[in-house]
Write a protein that holds these residues in place. Structure first.
Motif, PDB file in Angstrom:
ATOM      1  N   SER A   1      -1.525   2.897  -4.650  1.00  0.00           N
ATOM      2  CA  SER A   1      -0.877   3.781  -3.489  1.00  0.00           C
ATOM      3  C   SER A   1      -1.667   3.662  -2.126  1.00  0.00           C
ATOM      4  CB  SER A   1      -0.745   4.979  -4.084  1.00  0.00           C
ATOM      5  OG  SER A   1      -0.218   6.181  -3.022  1.00  0.00           O
ATOM      6  N   ILE A   2      -0.938   3.004  -1.073  1.00  0.00           N
ATOM      7  CA  ILE A   2      -1.850   2.937   0.288  1.00  0.00           C
ATOM      8  C   ILE A   2      -1.389   4.196   0.997  1.00  0.00           C
ATOM      9  CG2 ILE A   2      -1.917   1.895   2.398  1.00  0.00           C
ATOM     10  CD1 ILE A   2      -0.547   0.060  -0.978  1.00  0.00           C
ATOM     11  N   GLU A   3      -2.510   4.918   1.271  1.00  0.00           N
ATOM     12  CA  GLU A   3      -2.295   6.322   1.998  1.00  0.00           C
ATOM     13  C   GLU A   3      -3.306   6.582   2.929  1.00  0.00           C
ATOM     14  OE1 GLU A   3      -3.682   8.861  -1.265  1.00  0.00           O
ATOM     15  OE2 GLU A   3      -2.206   8.451  -2.765  1.00  0.00           O
ATOM     16  N   THR A   4      -2.847   7.489   3.813  1.00  0.00           N
ATOM     17  CA  THR A   4      -3.732   7.920   5.093  1.00  0.00           C
ATOM     18  C   THR A   4      -4.857   8.679   4.506  1.00  0.00           C
ATOM     19  OG1 THR A   4      -2.524   9.735   5.641  1.00  0.00           O
ATOM     20  CG2 THR A   4      -1.353   7.754   6.369  1.00  0.00           C
ATOM     21  N   GLU A   5      -5.710   8.813   5.297  1.00  0.00           N
ATOM     22  CA  GLU A   5      -6.905   9.803   5.169  1.00  0.00           C
ATOM     23  C   GLU A   5      -6.499  11.299   4.735  1.00  0.00           C
ATOM     24  OE1 GLU A   5      -9.848   9.626   8.368  1.00  0.00           O
ATOM     25  OE2 GLU A   5      -8.159   9.958   9.770  1.00  0.00           O
ATOM     26  N   ASN A   6      -5.532  11.686   5.089  1.00  0.00           N
ATOM     27  CA  ASN A   6      -5.067  13.213   4.732  1.00  0.00           C
ATOM     28  C   ASN A   6      -3.715  13.072   3.706  1.00  0.00           C
ATOM     29  OD1 ASN A   6      -3.048  11.917   6.607  1.00  0.00           O
ATOM     30  ND2 ASN A   6      -2.702  13.651   7.586  1.00  0.00           N
ATOM     31  N   GLU A   7      -3.914  11.955   2.720  1.00  0.00           N
ATOM     32  CA  GLU A   7      -3.249  11.654   1.494  1.00  0.00           C
ATOM     33  C   GLU A   7      -1.701  11.628   1.909  1.00  0.00           C
ATOM     34  OE1 GLU A   7      -4.644  14.603  -1.110  1.00  0.00           O
ATOM     35  OE2 GLU A   7      -6.625  13.506  -1.523  1.00  0.00           O
ATOM     36  N   LYS A   8      -1.265  10.962   2.857  1.00  0.00           N
ATOM     37  CA  LYS A   8       0.197  10.952   2.964  1.00  0.00           C
ATOM     38  C   LYS A   8       0.562   9.185   2.651  1.00  0.00           C
ATOM     39  CE  LYS A   8       0.665  15.138   4.324  1.00  0.00           C
ATOM     40  NZ  LYS A   8       1.074  15.902   3.434  1.00  0.00           N
ATOM     41  N   THR A   9       1.643   9.062   1.949  1.00  0.00           N
ATOM     42  CA  THR A   9       1.799   8.068   1.174  1.00  0.00           C
ATOM     43  C   THR A   9       2.499   6.928   2.216  1.00  0.00           C
ATOM     44  OG1 THR A   9       1.934   8.890  -0.786  1.00  0.00           O
ATOM     45  CG2 THR A   9       2.736   6.766  -0.768  1.00  0.00           C
ATOM     46  N   ILE A  10       1.919   5.777   2.411  1.00  0.00           N
ATOM     47  CA  ILE A  10       2.405   4.858   3.484  1.00  0.00           C
ATOM     48  C   ILE A  10       3.547   4.007   2.519  1.00  0.00           C
ATOM     49  CG2 ILE A  10       2.142   2.759   4.636  1.00  0.00           C
ATOM     50  CD1 ILE A  10      -0.732   4.141   5.439  1.00  0.00           C
ATOM     51  N   ALA A  11       2.927   3.439   1.367  1.00  0.00           N
ATOM     52  CA  ALA A  11       3.853   2.602   0.608  1.00  0.00           C
ATOM     53  C   ALA A  11       3.053   2.490  -0.988  1.00  0.00           C
ATOM     54  CB  ALA A  11       3.570   1.353   0.924  1.00  0.00           C
ATOM     55  N   VAL A  12       3.746   2.381  -2.031  1.00  0.00           N
ATOM     56  CA  VAL A  12       3.169   2.294  -3.297  1.00  0.00           C
ATOM     57  C   VAL A  12       3.429   0.865  -3.864  1.00  0.00           C
ATOM     58  CG1 VAL A  12       3.204   3.195  -5.825  1.00  0.00           C
ATOM     59  CG2 VAL A  12       3.416   4.504  -3.728  1.00  0.00           C
ATOM     60  N   TYR A  13       2.629   0.238  -4.640  1.00  0.00           N
ATOM     61  CA  TYR A  13       2.802  -1.082  -5.089  1.00  0.00           C
ATOM     62  C   TYR A  13       2.502  -1.344  -6.714  1.00  0.00           C
ATOM     63  CZ  TYR A  13       2.849  -6.428  -5.238  1.00  0.00           C
ATOM     64  OH  TYR A  13       3.325  -7.767  -5.643  1.00  0.00           O
ATOM     65  N   SER A  14       3.692  -1.469  -7.305  1.00  0.00           N
ATOM     66  CA  SER A  14       3.430  -1.522  -8.992  1.00  0.00           C
ATOM     67  C   SER A  14       3.326  -3.083  -9.446  1.00  0.00           C
ATOM     68  CB  SER A  14       4.665  -0.715  -9.195  1.00  0.00           C
ATOM     69  OG  SER A  14       4.782   0.576  -8.818  1.00  0.00           O
ATOM     70  N   PHE A  15       2.544  -2.977 -10.655  1.00  0.00           N
ATOM     71  CA  PHE A  15       2.377  -4.365 -11.100  1.00  0.00           C
ATOM     72  C   PHE A  15       1.927  -3.896 -12.695  1.00  0.00           C
ATOM     73  CE2 PHE A  15      -1.568  -3.165  -9.139  1.00  0.00           C
ATOM     74  CZ  PHE A  15      -2.389  -3.607 -10.088  1.00  0.00           C
ATOM     75  N   SER A  16       2.012  -4.964 -13.364  1.00  0.00           N
ATOM     76  CA  SER A  16       1.486  -4.911 -14.773  1.00  0.00           C
ATOM     77  C   SER A  16       0.273  -5.913 -15.044  1.00  0.00           C
ATOM     78  CB  SER A  16       2.724  -5.369 -15.655  1.00  0.00           C
ATOM     79  OG  SER A  16       3.211  -6.440 -15.684  1.00  0.00           O
ATOM     80  N   VAL A  17      -0.432  -5.429 -16.054  1.00  0.00           N
ATOM     81  CA  VAL A  17      -1.554  -6.356 -16.400  1.00  0.00           C
ATOM     82  C   VAL A  17      -1.478  -6.572 -17.840  1.00  0.00           C
ATOM     83  CG1 VAL A  17      -4.019  -6.086 -16.893  1.00  0.00           C
ATOM     84  CG2 VAL A  17      -3.339  -5.226 -14.562  1.00  0.00           C
ATOM     85  N   GLY A  18      -1.722  -7.929 -18.249  1.00  0.00           N
ATOM     86  CA  GLY A  18      -1.831  -8.520 -19.659  1.00  0.00           C
ATOM     87  C   GLY A  18      -3.277  -9.222 -19.581  1.00  0.00           C
ATOM     88  N   HIS A  19      -3.827  -9.280 -20.956  1.00  0.00           N
ATOM     89  CA  HIS A  19      -5.008 -10.038 -21.064  1.00  0.00           C
ATOM     90  C   HIS A  19      -4.850 -11.366 -21.849  1.00  0.00           C
ATOM     91  CE1 HIS A  19      -7.448  -6.063 -20.656  1.00  0.00           C
ATOM     92  NE2 HIS A  19      -7.102  -6.456 -19.583  1.00  0.00           N
ATOM     93  N   VAL A  20      -5.487 -12.317 -21.255  1.00  0.00           N
ATOM     94  CA  VAL A  20      -5.439 -13.599 -21.789  1.00  0.00           C
ATOM     95  C   VAL A  20      -6.563 -14.403 -22.023  1.00  0.00           C
ATOM     96  CG1 VAL A  20      -2.986 -14.095 -21.019  1.00  0.00           C
ATOM     97  CG2 VAL A  20      -5.036 -14.596 -19.516  1.00  0.00           C
ATOM     98  N   GLN A  21      -6.720 -15.432 -22.494  1.00  0.00           N
ATOM     99  CA  GLN A  21      -7.979 -16.092 -22.806  1.00  0.00           C
ATOM    100  C   GLN A  21      -8.226 -17.327 -21.664  1.00  0.00           C
ATOM    101  OE1 GLN A  21     -10.508 -15.008 -24.750  1.00  0.00           O
ATOM    102  NE2 GLN A  21      -9.246 -13.482 -25.216  1.00  0.00           N
ATOM    103  N   ALA A  22      -7.331 -17.802 -21.145  1.00  0.00           N
ATOM    104  CA  ALA A  22      -7.424 -18.784 -20.374  1.00  0.00           C
ATOM    105  C   ALA A  22      -6.634 -18.320 -19.105  1.00  0.00           C
ATOM    106  CB  ALA A  22      -6.699 -20.137 -20.939  1.00  0.00           C
ATOM    107  N   ALA A  23      -7.171 -18.882 -17.843  1.00  0.00           N
ATOM    108  CA  ALA A  23      -6.589 -18.598 -16.609  1.00  0.00           C
ATOM    109  C   ALA A  23      -5.245 -18.925 -16.409  1.00  0.00           C
ATOM    110  CB  ALA A  23      -7.530 -19.316 -15.571  1.00  0.00           C
ATOM    111  N   PRO A  24      -4.394 -18.128 -15.780  1.00  0.00           N
ATOM    112  CA  PRO A  24      -2.958 -18.300 -15.739  1.00  0.00           C
ATOM    113  C   PRO A  24      -2.592 -19.388 -14.575  1.00  0.00           C
ATOM    114  CG  PRO A  24      -3.176 -16.349 -14.995  1.00  0.00           C
ATOM    115  CD  PRO A  24      -4.744 -16.843 -15.505  1.00  0.00           C
ATOM    116  N   ASP A  25      -1.432 -19.853 -14.540  1.00  0.00           N
ATOM    117  CA  ASP A  25      -0.891 -20.686 -13.312  1.00  0.00           C
ATOM    118  C   ASP A  25      -0.943 -19.578 -12.024  1.00  0.00           C
ATOM    119  OD1 ASP A  25      -0.346 -22.745 -14.920  1.00  0.00           O
ATOM    120  OD2 ASP A  25       1.717 -22.521 -15.273  1.00  0.00           O
ATOM    121  N   SER A  26      -1.442 -20.353 -11.159  1.00  0.00           N
ATOM    122  CA  SER A  26      -1.302 -19.511 -10.006  1.00  0.00           C
ATOM    123  C   SER A  26      -0.945 -20.399  -8.739  1.00  0.00           C
ATOM    124  CB  SER A  26      -2.996 -19.034  -9.693  1.00  0.00           C
ATOM    125  OG  SER A  26      -3.678 -20.107  -9.302  1.00  0.00           O
ATOM    126  N   ILE A  27      -0.668 -19.777  -7.518  1.00  0.00           N
ATOM    127  CA  ILE A  27      -0.343 -20.216  -6.204  1.00  0.00           C
ATOM    128  C   ILE A  27      -1.340 -19.548  -5.231  1.00  0.00           C
ATOM    129  CG2 ILE A  27       1.933 -20.558  -6.875  1.00  0.00           C
ATOM    130  CD1 ILE A  27       2.696 -18.181  -5.165  1.00  0.00           C
TER     131      ILE A  27
END
Length: 370
Positions: A340-366
């Motif tokens: 959550s990207i917020e101002t110093e008085n805790e007002k929300t500018i934007a929220v970015y959601s993502f998921s995390v999974g664990h692997v042993q080898a580095a994944p493909d990237s760009i």
């Protein structure tokens, strides 16, 4: 003998077509004005834009004053400026003209305010506020006759004044502290009350303006008001981040081949101990100084969203593409995350959601540049 139908003069035919066309003028003006505002407002608001909107507001104030404060049409009164203005209006106006002008001015203000607030909205609570403005924008097209009920006119004027001042005061002072929101709301409501008191007939009721002011303050406390004049530009998560020649290069998770409409994915695959960076770009007008916070949260089925860490950096307004900054976190647990990207008085500018999974080898990237 063949009888000929009387021919209609070309000028009369042209007038008939013109009358038919005037029936579509409100729709044409509505869409043309909204498209123009959408193309010219919001991405980089200028002081000149706010001056124009303020001109709309005070033009509406003048009309409310004139139709709410009749002037005696006498020789003594003729010397007064408002009497002279009335004499001009009498020559130009139909009984509908003042209310048509109010409809036009309020419509112009709601169009601009809807775009400003919508472009500053990046989470569902703020979208609710923008939706209300959008409904008022459309409803205004059907309210011309209703403005004769002065209570509605005062309510619309007070709402426009408060929302405009909510945007303009932080813009001019270079601060988004909560005190300026509450001050600007009271200033807009105070302007409506002052104008109402200046019209001796006191047509309609001014009480709804006070209710609207209280609702706006409640909505701000509930994080339903977008933190104008800040506007979200870009948000991204990445494995690596480097600044090269003034640009940020982000190494991101590549999307699967079948997700052809975007290059990067929000489903991150992490090797043990790997960092995750959150990059954000937020536009602020020149002179505005504040501090932005990245709140990293993980979703737990038992407790819901829990804050894992908070980190921040200072923002300086003026850059057209937005002020850029980033934070990072290591050893993320598997599951759903959001920043959550917020101002110093805790007002929300934007929220970015993502998921995390664990692997042993580095994944493909760009690599992408911001």
């Amino acid at each position: 003998m063949i009888s000929q139908l009387p021919q209609i003069p070309p000028l009369q035919t042209l007038k008939q077509h013109a009358r038919r066309l005037t029936d579509y003028f409100p729709v044409i003006f509505f869409f043309a004005g909204f498209i123009w505002d959408a193309l010219t407002i919001g991405r980089n608001v200028m002081a000149s834009d706010l001056a124009i909107f303020t001109g709309y507001l005070f033009s509406a104030a003048l009309i409310l004053y004139l139709i709410g404060r009749p002037v005696d049409d006498t020789a003594d009164a003729a010397a007064k400026p408002q009497a002279r203005l009335f004499s001009v209006l009498k020559k130009l106006h139909t009984p509908r003209l003042p209310y048509f002008l109010l409809q036009f001015l309020f419509g112009s203000l709601f169009s601009a305010l809807f775009i400003l607030y919508f472009k500053s909205s990046s989470h569902w609570l703020a979208w609710l506020t923008s939706l209300v403005l959008g409904v008022l924008l459309v409803a205004n097209e059907f309210l011309e006759s209703e403005y004769k009920r002065f209570t509605l006119s005062w309510a619309m004027f007070g709402l426009c004044a408060m929302l405009l001042f909510n945007f303009a005061l932080p813009f001019m002072l270079g601060s988004i502290h909560a005190i300026w929101f509450y001050s600007s709301t009271l200033l807009g409501a105070g302007l409506a009350f002052w104008l109402y008191k200046k019209t001796p007939q006191h047509y309609g009721s001014i009480k709804p303006v006070g209710v609207i002011a209280a609702l706006l303050m409640f909505a701000y406390a509930a994080d339903m008001i977008p933190p104008v004049p800040l506007v979200k530009r870009d948000i991204a998560v990445a494995y690596e981040l480097n600044k090269v020649n003034g640009n940020y290069l982000l190494k991101q998770q590549a999307s699967p081949w079948w997700v052809f409409w975007r290059k990067s994915s929000d489903d991150l695959e992490l090797v043990p101990g790997q960092r995750v960076y959150c990059f954000s770009s937020v536009f602020a007008p020149p002179g505005l100084q504040t501090r932005l916070i990245h709140r990293w949260q993980h979703y737990d089925k038992k407790t819901g969203w829990t804050t894992q860490s908070k980190a921040g950096f200072s923002l300086a307004g003026g850059r057209y593409g937005g002020f850029r900054g980033y934070t990072y976190k290591s050893n993320l647990e598997e599951g759903d995350w959001r920043v959550s990207i917020e101002t110093e008085n805790e007002k929300t500018i934007a929220v970015y959601s993502f998921s995390v999974g664990h692997v042993q080898a580095a994944p493909d990237s760009i690599m992408q540049s911001f």
